[in-house]
Scaffold this motif. Structure first.
Motif, PDB file in Angstrom:
ATOM      1  N   ARG A 199       0.837  -1.203   0.000  1.00 37.61           N
ATOM      2  CA  ARG A 199       0.000   0.000   0.000  1.00 37.61           C
ATOM      3  C   ARG A 199       0.873   1.254   0.000  1.00 37.61           C
ATOM      4  N   VAL A 200       0.494   2.212  -0.837  1.00 44.44           N
ATOM      5  CA  VAL A 200       1.162   3.514  -0.849  1.00 44.44           C
ATOM      6  C   VAL A 200       0.579   4.358   0.283  1.00 44.44           C
ATOM      7  N   VAL A 201       1.423   4.906   1.130  1.00 39.28           N
ATOM      8  CA  VAL A 201       0.980   5.667   2.302  1.00 39.28           C
ATOM      9  C   VAL A 201       0.116   6.859   1.878  1.00 39.28           C
ATOM     10  N   ASP A 202      -1.004   7.034   2.589  1.00 40.83           N
ATOM     11  CA  ASP A 202      -1.918   8.167   2.357  1.00 40.83           C
ATOM     12  C   ASP A 202      -2.425   8.231   0.919  1.00 40.83           C
ATOM     13  N   SER A 203      -2.685   7.060   0.346  1.00 43.47           N
ATOM     14  CA  SER A 203      -3.166   7.007  -1.036  1.00 43.47           C
ATOM     15  C   SER A 203      -3.972   5.728  -1.236  1.00 43.47           C
ATOM     16  N   PRO A 204      -4.959   5.744  -2.144  1.00 40.38           N
ATOM     17  CA  PRO A 204      -5.664   4.500  -2.478  1.00 40.38           C
ATOM     18  C   PRO A 204      -4.837   3.588  -3.380  1.00 40.38           C
ATOM     19  N   LYS A 205      -3.691   4.081  -3.831  1.00 39.98           N
ATOM     20  CA  LYS A 205      -2.875   3.313  -4.773  1.00 39.98           C
ATOM     21  C   LYS A 205      -2.057   2.233  -4.076  1.00 39.98           C
ATOM     22  N   ARG A 206      -1.716   1.213  -4.836  1.00 40.33           N
ATOM     23  CA  ARG A 206      -0.739   0.210  -4.449  1.00 40.33           C
ATOM     24  C   ARG A 206       0.445   0.313  -5.399  1.00 40.33           C
ATOM     25  N   ALA A 207       1.560  -0.315  -5.001  1.00 36.73           N
ATOM     26  CA  ALA A 207       2.746  -0.268  -5.848  1.00 36.73           C
ATOM     27  C   ALA A 207       3.616  -1.479  -5.549  1.00 36.73           C
ATOM     28  N   VAL A 208       4.487  -1.799  -6.499  1.00 41.77           N
ATOM     29  CA  VAL A 208       5.493  -2.829  -6.259  1.00 41.77           C
ATOM     30  C   VAL A 208       6.511  -2.267  -5.268  1.00 41.77           C
ATOM     31  N   MET A 209       6.743  -3.013  -4.178  1.00 38.39           N
ATOM     32  CA  MET A 209       7.714  -2.594  -3.166  1.00 38.39           C
ATOM     33  C   MET A 209       8.293  -3.822  -2.476  1.00 38.39           C
ATOM     34  N   GLU A 210       9.531  -3.690  -2.023  1.00 38.21           N
ATOM     35  CA  GLU A 210      10.256  -4.834  -1.466  1.00 38.21           C
ATOM     36  C   GLU A 210       9.547  -5.458  -0.279  1.00 38.21           C
ATOM     37  N   ASN A 211       8.926  -4.642   0.566  1.00 41.68           N
ATOM     38  CA  ASN A 211       8.280  -5.157   1.773  1.00 41.68           C
ATOM     39  C   ASN A 211       6.792  -5.440   1.562  1.00 41.68           C
ATOM     40  N   GLY A 212       6.362  -5.529   0.308  1.00 44.38           N
ATOM     41  CA  GLY A 212       4.965  -5.818   0.013  1.00 44.38           C
ATOM     42  C   GLY A 212       4.645  -7.303   0.135  1.00 44.38           C
ATOM     43  N   GLN A 213       3.394  -7.629  -0.153  1.00 42.17           N
ATOM     44  CA  GLN A 213       2.944  -9.022  -0.117  1.00 42.17           C
ATOM     45  C   GLN A 213       3.237  -9.706  -1.450  1.00 42.17           C
ATOM     46  N   VAL A 214       3.494 -10.998  -1.371  1.00 42.29           N
ATOM     47  CA  VAL A 214       3.777 -11.779  -2.576  1.00 42.29           C
ATOM     48  C   VAL A 214       2.630 -11.629  -3.570  1.00 42.29           C
ATOM     49  N   ALA A 215       2.955 -11.371  -4.829  1.00 39.36           N
ATOM     50  CA  ALA A 215       1.943 -11.203  -5.872  1.00 39.36           C
ATOM     51  C   ALA A 215       2.477 -11.782  -7.174  1.00 39.36           C
ATOM     52  N   LYS A 216       1.647 -12.603  -7.826  1.00 35.36           N
ATOM     53  CA  LYS A 216       2.091 -13.314  -9.031  1.00 35.36           C
ATOM     54  C   LYS A 216       1.011 -13.255 -10.091  1.00 35.36           C
ATOM     55  N   THR A 217       1.349 -12.719 -11.251  1.00 35.59           N
ATOM     56  CA  THR A 217       0.412 -12.519 -12.350  1.00 35.59           C
ATOM     57  C   THR A 217       0.997 -13.136 -13.621  1.00 35.59           C
ATOM     58  N   GLU A 218       0.222 -13.978 -14.294  1.00 37.20           N
ATOM     59  CA  GLU A 218       0.657 -14.600 -15.545  1.00 37.20           C
ATOM     60  C   GLU A 218      -0.150 -14.009 -16.700  1.00 37.20           C
ATOM     61  N   PHE A 219       0.493 -13.844 -17.853  1.00 30.83           N
ATOM     62  CA  PHE A 219      -0.213 -13.228 -18.980  1.00 30.83           C
ATOM     63  C   PHE A 219       0.160 -13.888 -20.307  1.00 30.83           C
ATOM     64  N   TRP A 220      -0.771 -13.758 -21.269  1.00 33.24           N
ATOM     65  CA  TRP A 220      -0.593 -14.225 -22.631  1.00 33.24           C
ATOM     66  C   TRP A 220      -1.112 -13.132 -23.570  1.00 33.24           C
ATOM     67  N   VAL A 221      -0.329 -12.723 -24.548  1.00 38.91           N
ATOM     68  CA  VAL A 221      -0.764 -11.715 -25.505  1.00 38.91           C
ATOM     69  C   VAL A 221      -1.828 -12.313 -26.424  1.00 38.91           C
ATOM     70  N   GLN A 222      -2.936 -11.581 -26.604  1.00 38.07           N
ATOM     71  CA  GLN A 222      -4.039 -12.027 -27.446  1.00 38.07           C
ATOM     72  C   GLN A 222      -4.171 -11.215 -28.735  1.00 38.07           C
ATOM     73  N   GLN A 223      -3.915  -9.919 -28.639  1.00 39.01           N
ATOM     74  CA  GLN A 223      -4.092  -9.039 -29.799  1.00 39.01           C
ATOM     75  C   GLN A 223      -3.268  -7.782 -29.570  1.00 39.01           C
ATOM     76  N   THR A 224      -2.703  -7.232 -30.631  1.00 40.34           N
ATOM     77  CA  THR A 224      -1.905  -6.018 -30.495  1.00 40.34           C
ATOM     78  C   THR A 224      -2.311  -4.990 -31.547  1.00 40.34           C
ATOM     79  N   SER A 225      -2.068  -3.735 -31.210  1.00 42.64           N
ATOM     80  CA  SER A 225      -2.205  -2.644 -32.167  1.00 42.64           C
ATOM     81  C   SER A 225      -0.992  -1.745 -31.977  1.00 42.64           C
ATOM     82  N   ALA A 226      -0.964  -0.631 -32.670  1.00 35.50           N
ATOM     83  CA  ALA A 226       0.170   0.279 -32.535  1.00 35.50           C
ATOM     84  C   ALA A 226       0.241   0.896 -31.142  1.00 35.50           C
ATOM     85  N   SER A 227      -0.897   1.012 -30.459  1.00 35.43           N
ATOM     86  CA  SER A 227      -0.922   1.741 -29.182  1.00 35.43           C
ATOM     87  C   SER A 227      -1.337   0.910 -27.977  1.00 35.43           C
TER      88      SER A 227
END
Length: 293
Positions: free
Chosen positions: A187-215
């Motif tokens: 958790r980012v202090v005094d904010s609703p945001k979260r962020a990657v940080m060394e003392n954060g909780q373990v988090a694991k996300t897997e992804f596969w590209v399905q479609q791409t465009s220029a943007s």
């Protein structure tokens, strides 16, 4: 409600230990011991400490859950995609909050599900949201219709055994067609945001590209953990925030909310030991983006 199991093992045990092996949680067993239901052995009242033998029938009898009067009833519609005695699975639209909070007490998904159950004349009127989605994330939400279902699904939730698949549209293009983001989130202090940080909780996300465009790039994403804003934070960390994600700096020109949709869910029904798999279509605002390519 009542649920009955047959002891198919030759090992002598107690009703309490048998029920725990079926996935019934300690807290629910304690509630029954303190008057919120009954244990039955072959149809007769018993105690949780009663010994059982092979082929004995063990029944857990629970009193109906009355409505929570602090939760308002909403009669606005819910998009039900699956329902049985124990489970309700709905397709939540973007913009609908999952549970009441300081800014909305009257029309959240929980308020609507309560209204739906009352319209069905359900005995249990205190639904339990097993999975929640951010307000502006759309898609599948699993709801236990009574506390036994909530108790028995908890192991799959805690051990991340459910297969939860999302479709996300991120800014830019990824070099990898498939990858795993394994970065702790805090958790980012005094904010609703979260962020990657060394003392954060373990988090694991897997992804596969399905479609791409220029943007942008459309991804299939599987969560292996369940941290707040996990998908949004992980791709922002890579420099690819979700389209429409104002909180994390995603561009607003193609969509006005984060382009994230819980598209499918697979889990084992602990009552039947059968696999339940549900898939819902992409919402129109995300379909329109992919159609631009």
């Amino acid at each position: 409600m009542k649920n009955t199991w047959i002891n198919q093992t030759k090992q002598t045990t107690t009703i309490k230990r048998f029920l725990q092996r079926q996935g019934v949680g300690h807290r629910l067993i304690s509630d029954v011991k303190h008057g919120q239901g009954n244990f039955l052995l072959n149809g007769a009242l018993a105690e949780s400490s009663t010994s059982i033998q092979e082929n004995d029938k063990i029944t857990l009898e629970l009193q109906p859950e009355p409505e929570d009067l602090t939760v308002e009833t909403s009669n606005l519609p819910v998009d039900v995609v699956y329902e049985d005695t124990n489970w309700l699975i709905v397709n939540k639209p973007a913009g609908l909050t999952s549970i009441p909070g300081p800014t909305n007490q009257t029309d959240t998904l929980l308020n609507r599900v309560k209204g739906y159950l009352k319209q069905q004349d359900a005995e249990d009127l205190r639904p339990h949201l097993i999975l929640r989605l951010d307000r502006f994330t759309s898609g599948i939400v699993l709801i236990a219709k009574h506390r036994l279902a909530q108790s028995m699904i908890s192991v799959q939730v805690e051990q991340h055994l459910m297969e939860k698949i999302y479709i996300a549209i991120i800014t830019g293009q990824l070099k990898q067609q498939h990858g795993i983001i394994d970065q702790p989130i805090g958790r980012v202090v005094d904010s609703p945001k979260r962020a990657v940080m060394e003392n954060g909780q373990v988090a694991k996300t897997e992804f596969w590209v399905q479609q791409t465009s220029a943007s942008w790039t459309m991804l299939k994403v599987q969560l292996h953990t369940g941290r707040t804003h996990q998908i949004r934070v992980h791709f922002t960390h890579l420099g690819h925030p979700l389209l429409g994600d104002e909180l994390y700096g995603g561009p607003q020109d193609l969509i006005k909310r984060q382009a994230l949709h819980a598209v499918s869910l697979k889990f084992m029904d602990p009552f039947t030991s059968q696999i339940i798999k549900i898939k819902v279509p992409l919402p129109d605002d995300m379909v329109q983006i992919t159609a631009l390519e």
